[in-house]
Design a protein around this motif. Sequence first.
Motif, PDB file in Angstrom:
ATOM      1  N   ASN B  82       0.832  -1.204   0.000  1.00 23.13           N
ATOM      2  CA  ASN B  82       0.000   0.000   0.000  1.00 23.13           C
ATOM      3  C   ASN B  82       0.872   1.262   0.000  1.00 23.13           C
ATOM      4  O   ASN B  82       0.961   1.961   1.017  1.00 23.13           O
ATOM      5  N   PRO B  83       1.495   1.534  -1.105  1.00 21.74           N
ATOM      6  CA  PRO B  83       2.323   2.740  -1.146  1.00 21.74           C
ATOM      7  C   PRO B  83       1.458   3.970  -0.877  1.00 21.74           C
ATOM      8  O   PRO B  83       0.295   4.021  -1.286  1.00 21.74           O
ATOM      9  N   GLY B  84       2.014   4.910  -0.141  1.00 21.75           N
ATOM     10  CA  GLY B  84       1.223   6.096   0.214  1.00 21.75           C
ATOM     11  C   GLY B  84       0.666   6.006   1.618  1.00 21.75           C
ATOM     12  O   GLY B  84       0.136   6.979   2.134  1.00 21.75           O
ATOM     13  N   ILE B  85       0.753   4.819   2.213  1.00 23.59           N
ATOM     14  CA  ILE B  85       0.322   4.694   3.618  1.00 23.59           C
ATOM     15  C   ILE B  85       1.560   4.371   4.454  1.00 23.59           C
ATOM     16  O   ILE B  85       2.261   3.390   4.191  1.00 23.59           O
ATOM     17  N   ASP B  86       1.804   5.217   5.415  1.00 20.57           N
ATOM     18  CA  ASP B  86       2.978   5.055   6.273  1.00 20.57           C
ATOM     19  C   ASP B  86       2.516   4.533   7.636  1.00 20.57           C
ATOM     20  O   ASP B  86       1.665   5.152   8.280  1.00 20.57           O
ATOM     21  N   VAL B  87       3.049   3.401   8.070  1.00 19.64           N
ATOM     22  CA  VAL B  87       2.627   2.820   9.355  1.00 19.64           C
ATOM     23  C   VAL B  87       3.779   2.897  10.357  1.00 19.64           C
ATOM     24  O   VAL B  87       4.893   2.466  10.068  1.00 19.64           O
ATOM     25  N   THR B  88       3.492   3.458  11.514  1.00 16.12           N
ATOM     26  CA  THR B  88       4.474   3.503  12.595  1.00 16.12           C
ATOM     27  C   THR B  88       4.039   2.529  13.680  1.00 16.12           C
ATOM     28  O   THR B  88       2.906   2.605  14.157  1.00 16.12           O
ATOM     29  N   VAL B  89       4.944   1.612  14.039  1.00 10.99           N
ATOM     30  CA  VAL B  89       4.656   0.709  15.160  1.00 10.99           C
ATOM     31  C   VAL B  89       5.147   1.400  16.426  1.00 10.99           C
ATOM     32  O   VAL B  89       6.338   1.620  16.592  1.00 10.99           O
ATOM     33  N   MET B  90       4.206   1.779  17.270  1.00  8.41           N
ATOM     34  CA  MET B  90       4.578   2.479  18.504  1.00  8.41           C
ATOM     35  C   MET B  90       4.527   1.500  19.676  1.00  8.41           C
ATOM     36  O   MET B  90       3.466   1.011  20.040  1.00  8.41           O
ATOM     37  N   ASN B  91       5.689   1.234  20.227  1.00  5.51           N
ATOM     38  CA  ASN B  91       5.783   0.259  21.316  1.00  5.51           C
ATOM     39  C   ASN B  91       5.967   0.991  22.640  1.00  5.51           C
ATOM     40  O   ASN B  91       6.903   1.772  22.784  1.00  5.51           O
ATOM     41  N   VAL B  92       5.065   0.765  23.582  1.00  8.00           N
ATOM     42  CA  VAL B  92       5.198   1.408  24.900  1.00  8.00           C
ATOM     43  C   VAL B  92       5.126   0.328  25.983  1.00  8.00           C
ATOM     44  O   VAL B  92       4.610  -0.765  25.752  1.00  8.00           O
ATOM     45  N   ALA B  93       5.661   0.661  27.151  1.00  8.80           N
ATOM     46  CA  ALA B  93       5.633  -0.293  28.265  1.00  8.80           C
ATOM     47  C   ALA B  93       4.185  -0.566  28.674  1.00  8.80           C
ATOM     48  O   ALA B  93       3.323   0.320  28.557  1.00  8.80           O
ATOM     49  N   TRP B  94       3.938  -1.783  29.173  1.00 11.31           N
ATOM     50  CA  TRP B  94       2.580  -2.188  29.522  1.00 11.31           C
ATOM     51  C   TRP B  94       1.913  -1.204  30.480  1.00 11.31           C
ATOM     52  O   TRP B  94       0.769  -0.804  30.272  1.00 11.31           O
ATOM     53  N   ASP B  95       2.652  -0.787  31.526  1.00 14.84           N
ATOM     54  CA  ASP B  95       2.018   0.080  32.525  1.00 14.84           C
ATOM     55  C   ASP B  95       1.897   1.530  32.054  1.00 14.84           C
ATOM     56  O   ASP B  95       1.305   2.349  32.732  1.00 14.84           O
ATOM     57  N   GLU B  96       2.465   1.850  30.890  1.00 17.48           N
ATOM     58  CA  GLU B  96       2.305   3.203  30.344  1.00 17.48           C
ATOM     59  C   GLU B  96       1.330   3.207  29.160  1.00 17.48           C
ATOM     60  O   GLU B  96       1.093   4.238  28.545  1.00 17.48           O
ATOM     61  N   PHE B  97       0.801   2.035  28.858  1.00 19.64           N
ATOM     62  CA  PHE B  97      -0.029   1.862  27.665  1.00 19.64           C
ATOM     63  C   PHE B  97      -1.233   2.810  27.669  1.00 19.64           C
ATOM     64  O   PHE B  97      -1.467   3.548  26.708  1.00 19.64           O
ATOM     65  N   ASP B  98      -1.977   2.807  28.779  1.00 20.78           N
ATOM     66  CA  ASP B  98      -3.181   3.626  28.849  1.00 20.78           C
ATOM     67  C   ASP B  98      -2.855   5.111  28.992  1.00 20.78           C
ATOM     68  O   ASP B  98      -3.523   5.962  28.401  1.00 20.78           O
ATOM     69  N   THR B  99      -1.836   5.395  29.788  1.00 14.68           N
ATOM     70  CA  THR B  99      -1.469   6.793  30.022  1.00 14.68           C
ATOM     71  C   THR B  99      -1.080   7.471  28.722  1.00 14.68           C
ATOM     72  O   THR B  99      -1.517   8.572  28.406  1.00 14.68           O
ATOM     73  N   LYS B 100      -0.266   6.767  27.967  1.00 15.23           N
ATOM     74  CA  LYS B 100       0.194   7.321  26.683  1.00 15.23           C
ATOM     75  C   LYS B 100      -0.995   7.468  25.725  1.00 15.23           C
ATOM     76  O   LYS B 100      -1.081   8.451  24.988  1.00 15.23           O
ATOM     77  N   MET B 101      -1.887   6.494  25.773  1.00 15.17           N
ATOM     78  CA  MET B 101      -3.034   6.567  24.882  1.00 15.17           C
ATOM     79  C   MET B 101      -3.924   7.765  25.224  1.00 15.17           C
ATOM     80  O   MET B 101      -4.405   8.470  24.338  1.00 15.17           O
ATOM     81  N   ILE B 102      -4.091   8.024  26.526  1.00 16.72           N
ATOM     82  CA  ILE B 102      -4.859   9.200  26.954  1.00 16.72           C
ATOM     83  C   ILE B 102      -4.208  10.465  26.394  1.00 16.72           C
ATOM     84  O   ILE B 102      -4.857  11.335  25.834  1.00 16.72           O
ATOM     85  N   ALA B 103      -2.866  10.516  26.548  1.00 18.51           N
ATOM     86  CA  ALA B 103      -2.146  11.707  26.085  1.00 18.51           C
ATOM     87  C   ALA B 103      -2.311  11.882  24.573  1.00 18.51           C
ATOM     88  O   ALA B 103      -2.529  12.991  24.087  1.00 18.51           O
ATOM     89  N   MET B 104      -2.245  10.770  23.846  1.00 22.61           N
ATOM     90  CA  MET B 104      -2.362  10.853  22.386  1.00 22.61           C
ATOM     91  C   MET B 104      -3.771  11.282  21.973  1.00 22.61           C
ATOM     92  O   MET B 104      -3.940  12.094  21.065  1.00 22.61           O
ATOM     93  N   ASN B 105      -4.762  10.749  22.653  1.00 24.04           N
ATOM     94  CA  ASN B 105      -6.141  11.145  22.355  1.00 24.04           C
ATOM     95  C   ASN B 105      -6.360  12.612  22.679  1.00 24.04           C
ATOM     96  O   ASN B 105      -7.005  13.343  21.934  1.00 24.04           O
ATOM     97  N   THR B 106      -5.813  13.016  23.832  1.00 27.33           N
ATOM     98  CA  THR B 106      -5.972  14.400  24.267  1.00 27.33           C
ATOM     99  C   THR B 106      -5.327  15.351  23.263  1.00 27.33           C
ATOM    100  O   THR B 106      -5.841  16.436  22.991  1.00 27.33           O
ATOM    101  N   ALA B 107      -4.194  14.927  22.719  1.00 29.15           N
ATOM    102  CA  ALA B 107      -3.472  15.775  21.771  1.00 29.15           C
ATOM    103  C   ALA B 107      -4.110  15.737  20.380  1.00 29.15           C
ATOM    104  O   ALA B 107      -3.655  16.431  19.474  1.00 29.15           O
ATOM    105  N   GLY B 108      -5.131  14.921  20.213  1.00 29.62           N
ATOM    106  CA  GLY B 108      -5.796  14.842  18.908  1.00 29.62           C
ATOM    107  C   GLY B 108      -5.053  13.974  17.910  1.00 29.62           C
ATOM    108  O   GLY B 108      -5.303  14.031  16.714  1.00 29.62           O
ATOM    109  N   THR B 109      -4.097  13.171  18.398  1.00 29.08           N
ATOM    110  CA  THR B 109      -3.361  12.253  17.509  1.00 29.08           C
ATOM    111  C   THR B 109      -3.490  10.831  18.039  1.00 29.08           C
ATOM    112  O   THR B 109      -2.506  10.235  18.488  1.00 29.08           O
ATOM    113  N   PRO B 110      -4.715  10.282  18.050  1.00 30.97           N
ATOM    114  CA  PRO B 110      -4.916   8.963  18.658  1.00 30.97           C
ATOM    115  C   PRO B 110      -4.237   7.863  17.858  1.00 30.97           C
ATOM    116  O   PRO B 110      -4.038   8.017  16.641  1.00 30.97           O
TER     117      PRO B 110
END
Lengths: 313, 468
Positions: B82-110
């Motif tokens: 699928n050229p034109g689609i760029d995928v980033t694998v974002m790996n975070v620690a298990w206990d930071e998984f939700d916190t980071k997701m909240i931050a990403m949602n809050t920043a408008g970049t879920p």
Amino acid sequence: MKIKNVSRRRRSLALREYAAFYGFVAPWLIGLLVFTLYPLLASLYYSLTDFNGVEMNFIGLENYVKMFSQPLFYQSLWVTVRYAVVVVPLNMVAALALALLMNQQIPLLSFWRTLYFLPSIISGVASAMLWRWILNPDMGLLNSLLMLVNIESPRWFWDERWALPAYWLMSLWSVGGSLVIYLAGLQGVPTALYEAAELDGANAWQRLTRVTLPMISPVLLFSFITNLISSFQIFTQVFVISGQGSGGGISLGGPNNSTLMYVLYLISNGIRSNRLGYGSALSWVLFLIIMALTMLFLRLSQRLVYYEDESVR
Amino acid sequence: MKPTNRFPMLALAVFMVLTLIMAACTTPPTAEEPQATEAPATEATEAPVEEPASDEPVELVLYTSDGVEWLTFVADEFMKQNPGIDVTVMNVAWDEFDTKMIAMNTAGTPPDIWTSWGPSGFMDYYARGLIADLTPYIEASNFDMSDFYPEVVDYFTIDGKIYGIPHTVGAAYIFYNKDMFDAVGEPYPPTDWNDTSWTWDRMLDVCSKIAYHDEADPANSTWCVSRGLYPVNTYAWLWDKDIFPQSIYETGYAEEANLSDPELLEIFQKYQDITYEYHYDQTGPEWMATGGDPFVMGKTAMQMWGVWGFDNTFTVEDFKWGVAAVPYGDPNADRKVHIYANPWMLSSQSRHPEEAWKLLAFLSSPEMHLDSLNRGTTPLARKSLMDEFYAMVPYMTAEELDEVLNGAIEHGQIAPATSIVGWGEINNVLGTAFDAIENGTDTAANSLPAFEDELIAKLKELKATYEK
């Protein structure tokens, strides 16, 4: 006409100077405003909302009202106060005693100073894991020593009566930071004062209480305030030792909430349970508590602390 | 004061105001512009919408706390196709998984797609409106769901809408050391979930022959059964009892809980007795002092584990092992076992839902699932891949594995962490309630009832918060 030109040139130079000044301080100022002041004010606003990371509605003082109706809020405050009341003086006495020893002409002085300072630079997580081993009731180092002298071993972190005392004991691990400050203070006391005291017939205890302590009292006050603040913010150790991830069978802040420190309660609610609004309110209350205590002790200390330069009061 | 002296303060004030305005421009979604509230899970994504054509590359975030090697492979393969689609694998620690997701949602970049490899469960994400209804995408792309276990698909279907594509699946099992059973001449625990002779009491009989407790030096002890089921209320399921009403697993909420029922207290006393009465399992400090996993080290004969137990047992080299059904508490009761299943979910706030679905479907294709299986040790939710998995497991026949794995799904009920809203908070209360039992400082009857009101209050609070 000539005067006008000079004045204009001066103003232009001043403007360039200001431009250069703000250009150089801009990174720091932007950092302060964006990464400190803005989050600070944002958290104040969040504390008045039900922000959960996705939705945010203004709810006024509801979070603050709710807080004061939660038994665990009082429990966390009570546990933290009990921790601070013991740990602050304990650390100060231990650090001062060690600093007095380190201030003597003893063999291998640099080695001892390094040895006592070393634990304070080890990360909180590593030291917490280490202490979980030391205080393991069945196979830990301390209980093995106690058993040698036939003392019944407490179950430390695994017993709600002994869990908080275990953290008191553990706090002694990091006296190195205060020790270095005290040592610097002690080395700044003029030797002439000791010589004069000796000539007046003062014994060692009198030299300590009448010369040393008054002379380093600003350092003691500084250490007291910083220890008080860090005691109210204790988190890492309890988070590592208790909770599901610890694998030791103790609930978070347990057993039975006996080590539920304030910041642990805050993180548990604010971050882990997505109640960012409530968590922000908790953090502002903690800020107010710490600020009130700091101001109180600064006021109370005015008569006890000796400053050579009176203008610093 | 001269004008030149006033200038620095004025400049500073203007600078601060401008900076604050700039900072404020990045303000997260507020009550006036809620992204999730306008697109709650129940109403999200009525139908796939064609993105307007754009020259800008589409950037997707694949969010995870595990399986990075496989996911990187998936992302690379997807980008090739699928050229034109760029995928980033974002790996975070298990206990930071939700916190980071909240931050990403809050920043408008879920993150665009993720699975429940963090502390929150499927129902948490659903209740917070974070996940999109996948049904329109499944239908529009003719994505074949027939190979997935229907029971597992049901776990992620709410009001007829599918909110997650199943990935891994498994239940709670007993992993056992065949050598230790052979040494005492005891038959292995059964793989047949309907074998009612395999009971809690029978398990204790076996343990009486295997376990050896050295009071003076616990490190020399031989243990019999480690209680690794999570969460603790699922032990009561073996007797067909529970702390919570059955409705909580269907709706995600409850306003009742029971920590004072004498039958339940008796069950949790049996749970405690394994450690403190019989010494068949380790205390917390003994577990720590073992210096590793006691089952993997060959120090305990049986280990009650979730499906992740395969990860651990695959590392065993010193003894033969097997997998069996967990015992019946009461052979006459309809014993349940909990199912651990992880779905892949699509963010209801994704800025490129079409492309994100394309990635999710690609990741969940039979080819990628097979690759995942070959890299890992956990069974997947595709029936067609079970034979591949059976071939990976040593010391057991495909028939035995088929019986124990499929039997578990038949007797299964989705795990509380997946199906109950705010499970983390509920589990905190349960953790405190069980401190005395876990640490042997008090009996179940003396300790548990005192926490019943607190647990009920927490359930009611969660219901009021999330249902609002």
